[in-house]
Design a protein around this motif. Structure first.
Motif, PDB file in Angstrom:
ATOM      1  N   ASP A   1      39.198  16.319   7.641  1.00  0.00           N
ATOM      2  CA  ASP A   1      40.719  16.748   7.799  1.00  0.00           C
ATOM      3  C   ASP A   1      41.670  15.686   6.994  1.00  0.00           C
ATOM      4  N   GLU A   2      40.824  14.507   6.526  1.00  0.00           N
ATOM      5  CA  GLU A   2      41.592  13.453   5.694  1.00  0.00           C
ATOM      6  C   GLU A   2      41.117  13.640   4.303  1.00  0.00           C
TER       7      GLU A   2
ATOM      8  N   ALA B   1      26.495  29.070   6.202  1.00  0.00           N
ATOM      9  CA  ALA B   1      27.486  29.297   7.468  1.00  0.00           C
ATOM     10  C   ALA B   1      27.496  28.129   8.456  1.00  0.00           C
ATOM     11  N   TRP B   2      26.255  27.515   8.572  1.00  0.00           N
ATOM     12  CA  TRP B   2      26.215  26.279   9.558  1.00  0.00           C
ATOM     13  C   TRP B   2      26.895  25.190   8.989  1.00  0.00           C
TER      14      TRP B   2
ATOM     15  N   VAL C   1      36.600  25.895   8.179  1.00  0.00           N
ATOM     16  CA  VAL C   1      37.364  27.156   8.348  1.00  0.00           C
ATOM     17  C   VAL C   1      37.948  27.239   9.783  1.00  0.00           C
ATOM     18  N   VAL C   2      38.925  27.773   9.921  1.00  0.00           N
ATOM     19  CA  VAL C   2      39.605  28.212  11.380  1.00  0.00           C
ATOM     20  C   VAL C   2      38.893  29.416  11.680  1.00  0.00           C
ATOM     21  N   LEU C   3      38.389  29.452  12.855  1.00  0.00           N
ATOM     22  CA  LEU C   3      37.802  30.660  13.324  1.00  0.00           C
ATOM     23  C   LEU C   3      38.923  31.336  14.736  1.00  0.00           C
TER      24      LEU C   3
ATOM     25  N   VAL D   1      35.757  31.550  18.796  1.00  0.00           N
ATOM     26  CA  VAL D   1      35.628  30.039  19.198  1.00  0.00           C
ATOM     27  C   VAL D   1      34.885  29.918  20.339  1.00  0.00           C
ATOM     28  N   ALA D   2      34.805  30.936  21.151  1.00  0.00           N
ATOM     29  CA  ALA D   2      33.790  30.685  22.323  1.00  0.00           C
ATOM     30  C   ALA D   2      32.470  31.039  21.964  1.00  0.00           C
ATOM     31  N   TYR D   3      32.219  31.592  20.963  1.00  0.00           N
ATOM     32  CA  TYR D   3      30.624  31.880  20.445  1.00  0.00           C
ATOM     33  C   TYR D   3      30.291  30.892  19.337  1.00  0.00           C
ATOM     34  N   GLN D   4      31.066  29.727  19.260  1.00  0.00           N
ATOM     35  CA  GLN D   4      30.706  28.811  17.975  1.00  0.00           C
ATOM     36  C   GLN D   4      29.564  27.943  18.439  1.00  0.00           C
TER      37      GLN D   4
END
Length: 407
Positions: free
Chosen positions: A47-48, A262-263, A271-273, A278-281
């Motif tokens: 993120d930086e 993808a991994w 990416v923002v899911l 998110v529960a299946y990430q």
């Protein structure tokens, strides 16, 4: 590594080149802190906008997770070759009478795996992490059982293990109790190396429990794949076979890159899911981290098998000479890289920039090439390979000198 221990005249030069390529890739992964694992051992502050993010992204996509599996493939293939020549179907590797009294194929295999296990354990204690050689040797004790199986039986086992590697970790990832924090990669001085904090690296096998032993299942799959190729004796010389393999590679390539990509995207948080995803990430991470490296390893194997010359020439012969002493060079690079990069002993102090790491990696591998070329002029095998053969066959009186061998 097993292939390097066999008799020099009985080795396949193409496999030596592949072993040299694997050692180079593992050195690159080690130099940049990835240790060739599909689970990153250190975290980047993405993120930086970390300046080295593109390099780490490419390494994770193209190197990390593929070449340790390629090494396990060569381990299984080399083990099957040694098993086949060790006494079950004929005399020992160096001719009649080498095995000596009371030494047959299974016992030779046990002595080989036990010695590799001890070497891997010593390296694990040195680097405070579960070494690849230790994991290979530990899984290698299953190979004598599979050596007696037919091709169809091996295929059935491989399908079953693949299903196990997908199903079990997917179920375990849904249990919060199995979620362990990622360990950060160690850096610093000798004092930090000796600190108890670095023992968290030993949680790597424990963390893999929460993933259903997916790395170990992957290694076992690739070992069985190498054994399967050894049993089939596949050499892509036939034009029709080469066309089929090229078509298979062409079909696998985009799928492998998509799954592994993808991994990497999910692991790096690029990416923002959506909330419902998110529960299946964790499941998506495990599935893509298991399937992606296996598919890309298959693509690499097809490419190398189709394009590598049976008799290497030019710079490929340099890689082959490194592979001929694969076990010795693996130990050397595993010792030299932490010494120069991570603050152990005579290491360079302070953070090392991207190109500094690249220079150290190139320098270490250049040293391995020069060392291998000089050593091979005077000796038939590397020092560790020679000691391994003396132990395995209980023949401590044999000379390793090229001059003595000619006489």
């Amino acid at each position: 590594m097993v292939h390097a221990i066999s008799r020099p005249a009985g080795r396949i030069t193409t496999l030596d080149v592949l072993q040299g390529v694997v050692l180079l890739a593992l050195l690159i992964a080690q130099g940049y802190g990835h240790f060739a694992s599909p689970y990153p051992g250190h975290s980047l502050r993405l993120d930086e906008h970390h300046p080295d993010l593109p390099v780490h992204f490419i390494l994770q996509l193209l190197v990390s997770g593929q070449f340790d599996r390629l090494g396990s493939f060569l381990f299984g293939l080399g083990f099957y070759q040694c098993w086949q020549h060790a006494g079950l179907d004929g005399p020992g590797l160096d001719g009649p009478g080498l095995d000596g009294p009371g030494l047959d194929g299974p016992r030779i295999a046990q002595r080989l795996l036990l010695l590799l296990l001890v070497i891997g354990l010593c390296l694990s204690l040195l680097i405070r992490s579960a070494d690849l050689l230790f994991q290979y040797a530990l899984l290698g004790f299953t190979l004598p059982y599979f050596c007696r199986h037919s091709v169809s039986s091996l295929l059935g086992w491989m399908v079953g293990l693949a299903g196990l590697g997908i199903l079990v970790p997917s179920l375990l990832s849904l249990l919060p109790a199995f979620h362990l924090p990622m360990t950060s990669f160690r850096t610093g001085s000798v004092g930090e190396f000796l600190n108890w904090q670095c023992l968290r690296e030993w949680l790597v096998p424990g963390r893999s429990v929460s993933k259903g032993f997916t790395p170990f299942i992957s290694y076992e799959l690739m070992m069985l794949g190498g054994m399967l190729i050894g049993k089939l004796g596949i050499l892509p010389r036939d034009i029709r076979l080469r066309m089929h393999l090229s078509l298979l590679q062409l079909l696998l390539l985009p799928v492998a890159f998509i799954v592994k990509g993808a991994w990497v995207v999910l692991a790096f948080g690029l990416v923002v899911l959506p909330e419902w995803v998110v529960a299946y990430q964790p499941v998506l991470l495990i599935l893509s981290g298991f399937v992606g490296p296996l598919l890309l390893t298959g693509v690499y194997l097809l490419d190398m098998g189709l394009n590598t010359r049976l008799i290497p020439w030019g710079k490929a012969s340099w890689l082959g000479q490194v592979g001929q002493m694969g076990l010795t060079n693996y130990v050397l690079q595993l010792v030299l890289c932490p010494l120069l990069l991570y603050g152990y002993g005579v290491a360079v102090s302070g953070p090392i920039p991207l190109w500094g790491r690249a220079g150290i990696v190139v320098g270490i591998y250049t040293f391995l090439i020069g060392f291998s070329r000089v050593w091979r002029k005077h000796y038939r095998q590397g020092p560790i390979e020679w000691v391994c053969r003396q132990w395995i066959y209980n023949k401590w009186g044999q000379s390793n000198s090229v001059t003595m061998a000619k006489r």
